[in-house]
Design an enzyme around this catalytic site. Structure first.
Site, PDB file in Angstrom:
ATOM      1  N   GLY B  31       7.434 -13.842 -11.271  1.00  0.00           N
ATOM      2  CA  GLY B  31       6.372 -14.034 -10.270  1.00  0.00           C
ATOM      3  C   GLY B  31       5.051 -14.420 -10.898  1.00  0.00           C
ATOM      4  N   ARG B  34       0.970 -16.974  -9.367  1.00  0.00           N
ATOM      5  CA  ARG B  34      -0.331 -16.662  -8.764  1.00  0.00           C
ATOM      6  C   ARG B  34      -0.680 -15.187  -9.004  1.00  0.00           C
ATOM      7  NH1 ARG B  34       2.908 -17.620  -4.056  1.00  0.00           N
ATOM      8  NH2 ARG B  34       1.770 -19.543  -3.687  1.00  0.00           N
ATOM      9  N   ASN B 107       7.096  -8.369 -12.446  1.00  0.00           N
ATOM     10  CA  ASN B 107       5.899  -8.433 -11.610  1.00  0.00           C
ATOM     11  C   ASN B 107       6.191  -8.941 -10.201  1.00  0.00           C
ATOM     12  OD1 ASN B 107       2.915  -8.899 -11.066  1.00  0.00           O
ATOM     13  ND2 ASN B 107       3.710 -10.991 -10.984  1.00  0.00           N
ATOM     14  N   SER B 159       3.319   0.578  -8.167  1.00  0.00           N
ATOM     15  CA  SER B 159       2.187   0.635  -7.233  1.00  0.00           C
ATOM     16  C   SER B 159       1.788   2.092  -7.027  1.00  0.00           C
ATOM     17  CB  SER B 159       2.600   0.038  -5.886  1.00  0.00           C
ATOM     18  OG  SER B 159       1.663   0.364  -4.888  1.00  0.00           O
ATOM     19  N   TYR B 172       8.063  -0.614   1.081  1.00  0.00           N
ATOM     20  CA  TYR B 172       7.403  -1.033  -0.160  1.00  0.00           C
ATOM     21  C   TYR B 172       7.316   0.155  -1.121  1.00  0.00           C
ATOM     22  CZ  TYR B 172       3.768  -3.168  -3.102  1.00  0.00           C
ATOM     23  OH  TYR B 172       3.059  -3.680  -4.164  1.00  0.00           O
ATOM     24  N   ALA B 175      10.749   0.986  -2.616  1.00  0.00           N
ATOM     25  CA  ALA B 175      11.162   0.028  -3.651  1.00  0.00           C
ATOM     26  C   ALA B 175      10.373   0.248  -4.943  1.00  0.00           C
ATOM     27  CB  ALA B 175      10.968  -1.398  -3.142  1.00  0.00           C
ATOM     28  N   LYS B 176       9.064   0.475  -4.807  1.00  0.00           N
ATOM     29  CA  LYS B 176       8.230   0.663  -5.996  1.00  0.00           C
ATOM     30  C   LYS B 176       8.553   1.995  -6.687  1.00  0.00           C
ATOM     31  CE  LYS B 176       5.809  -3.153  -6.063  1.00  0.00           C
ATOM     32  NZ  LYS B 176       5.965  -4.104  -7.183  1.00  0.00           N
TER      33      LYS B 176
END
Lengths: 118, 264
Positions: B31, B34, B107, B159, B172, B175-176
Site C-alpha cells: 500500500g 499514497r 501497511n 491502529s 476495523y 482486523a487490526k
C-alpha cells in the site's frame, strides 16, 4: 531452479536438502533412511521444517503445502519426498503410477474371488 | 508484473541487477502509493534501500518514482490485496529481482466504518481480507525469503483502534487487533531465526483515512491528545524506521503506539 523429472531425482534433491539442514545444525554428515521420522529421529523442529520447505521451494519451484498437502501429515523423510513427487509429477505420472497400482490390486482381488468360488 | 522494466529487459538484467543490488537492503511496503505508505517508500529510498511496493492503482507519486533516472532500485506492481495468489506472485518477483527481502511493512489498509449489526456481509469480508489476510499472506511469503537469508524484520501497521474500543469501527478494530496477535505469535515463531516482528499502532493522523472527518471531529481528537495535534505521516514512519533499524535489534513482538499520548 532445478527441474527434476523423475521420482528418483526428486528424492535426491529432498534428501540432499535434509542432509544440509542437519549438517548445519550438528556439523555432521547424516545417512538418511526414508523411514526416518523428521522430528522424532532427525530432531527437526517445525521452524527447521519451514526453512526446509522454503529452500525446497527455491530448488524445485513448488510448495506442496500451500494447497495440496497439510504439513502436519508429514512425519517421515518418505512422506516429504512423496509430497514433492505429488506436487511435481502431479496429475500425470503419479496418477498413472497410482492407477497401475489400483489396477494390480483389482486384478489380485479378482483372482482371490475366483479362487474362493472354486 | 514489476512495473519499472519490461519483462524481457527484467529477465535480461536480472543477474546483473542481483550483483548490483547484492549489498543493498530491500524493503517491501504494501500500500505504498499514497499516505503513510508513500511516506515509507520515500523514506526507505532516502535510506538507500531498494523498495518494492504494491497498490491497486498507480498514483502520481508512483509515476514520478518510476520516471526517476535511478528507478531500478524501485518497483511497483498493481495488485488487488484480496487476491492471495497475486500477492504471492508479487513477493516471488521481488525475490527474483532483488535476491532478498530485509524488511516487510504491512501497511495496506482500508477504513471501514459502520455499526456491526447493519454492515453488509461482503464489506466485513473485504475489510478483513484487506486489513488482515493480505498481511498474513505477505508475511508468509516474505518470511520464507527471510528464513533462507537468515534474518529480517516485519512491521505491521496496526491502529489505536486495536488497543482501545471505539464505536463504529468494530470490524476495523478486529482486523487490526488480529495484526497485533500476528505480531506477537510470529515474533515467537521466527525469533530463533533472527526475524523480528513488531507493530506500530498510529492514532489518527493526517491521511486519506481521516479525510472524511469534519473539522469538529478532528478538533475533538486534538483536544484529547496530550501533544495537542494530529499525528503526521512522518511521525508514524519514524517509528517504523526505528523498529526496522539495528537500534531495535533486541525488540520483537511489541506494539509501539504513536498517538501523541491519547491512550496513555
Amino acid at each position: 531452479m532445478l527441474k527434476p523429472g523423475t521420482p528418483e531425482q526428486i528424492e535426491a534433491v529432498v534428501h540432499d536438502r535434509i542432509r544440509r539442514v542437519l549438517q548445519q545444525r550438528s556439523g555432521q554428515v547424516h545417512v538418511l533412511s526414508g523411514t526416518d521420522k523428521l522430528n522424532a529421529t532427525l530432531g527437526l523442529s517445525s521452524l527447521d521444517l519451514a526453512f526446509l520447505v522454503a529452500e525446497l521451494e527455491a530448488d524445485l519451484g513448488v510448495d506442496p503445502f500451500s494447497k495440496l498437502v497439510s504439513i502436519t501429515s508429514i512425519r517421515s523423510v518418505d512422506d516429504l519426498v512423496r509430497a514433492y513427487r505429488g506436487a511435481i509429477l502431479g496429475g500425470d505420472k503419479l496418477q498413472a503410477q497410482e492407477s497401475d497400482l489400483a489396477a494390480a490390486v483389482q486384478r489380485a482381488n479378482n483372482r482371490r474371488a475366483r479362487r474362493a468360488r472354486k | 508484473m514489476l512495473m519499472n522494466q519490461k519483462v524481457g529487459a527484467a529477465s535480461r538484467d536480472l543477474d546483473q541487477g542481483r550483483v548490483r543490488d547484492a549489498t543493498r537492503n530491500v524493503a517491501v511496503v504494501s500500500g505504498g502509493s499514497r499516505g503513510l505508505g508513500a511516506e515509507l517508500v520515500s523514506g526507505f529510498l532516502d535510506r538507500r534501500y531498494a523498495v518494492a511496493t504494491l497498490s491497486r492503482t498507480k498514483t502520481v507519486f508512483i509515476e514520478r518514482l518510476l520516471r526517476r533516472p535511478r528507478a531500478k532500485n524501485f518497483c511497483w506492481s498493481a495488485v488487488d490485496a484480496r487476491d492471495d495468489e497475486a500477492l504471492r506472485r508479487f513477493v516471488a518477483e521481488i525475490v527474483e529481482r532483488f535476491g532478498r527481502i530485509d524488511i516487510l511493512v504491512n501497511n495496506l489498509g482500508i477504513a471501514v466504518e459502520g455499526v456491526l449489526p447493519t454492515m453488509r456481509a461482503p464489506d466485513i469480508v473485504e475489510a478483513v481480507q484487506v486489513n488482515l489476510t493480505s498481511a498474513l499472506v505477505l508475511s508468509q511469503a516474505c518470511s520464507r525469503a527471510m528464513l533462507r537469508q537468515g534474518g529480517g524484520c516485519i512491521v505491521n501497521i496496526s491502529s489505536v483502534n486495536a488497543v482501545r474500543g471505539h464505536a463504529g469501527v468494530a470490524v476495523y478494530s478486529a482486523a487490526k487487533a488480529g495484526l497485533d496477535g500476528l505480531t506477537r505469535s510470529l515474533a515467537r515463531e521466527l525469533g530463533p531465526r533472527n526475524i523480528r516482528v513488531n507493530s506500530v499502532a498510529p492514532g489518527y493522523f493526517e491521511s486519506e483515512m481521516v479525510k472524511g472527518m469534519t473539522d469538529e471531529q478532528k478538533q475533538r481528537i486534538v483536544r484529547r491528545t496530550p501533544l495537542g495535534r494530529l499525528a503526521r505521516a512522518e511521525d508514524v514512519a519514524n517509528a517504523v524506521y526505528f523498529l526496522a533499524s539495528p537500534q531495535a535489534s533486541f525488540i520483537t513482538g511489541q506494539v509501539l503506539i504513536v498517538d501523541g499520548g491519547v491512550t496513555c
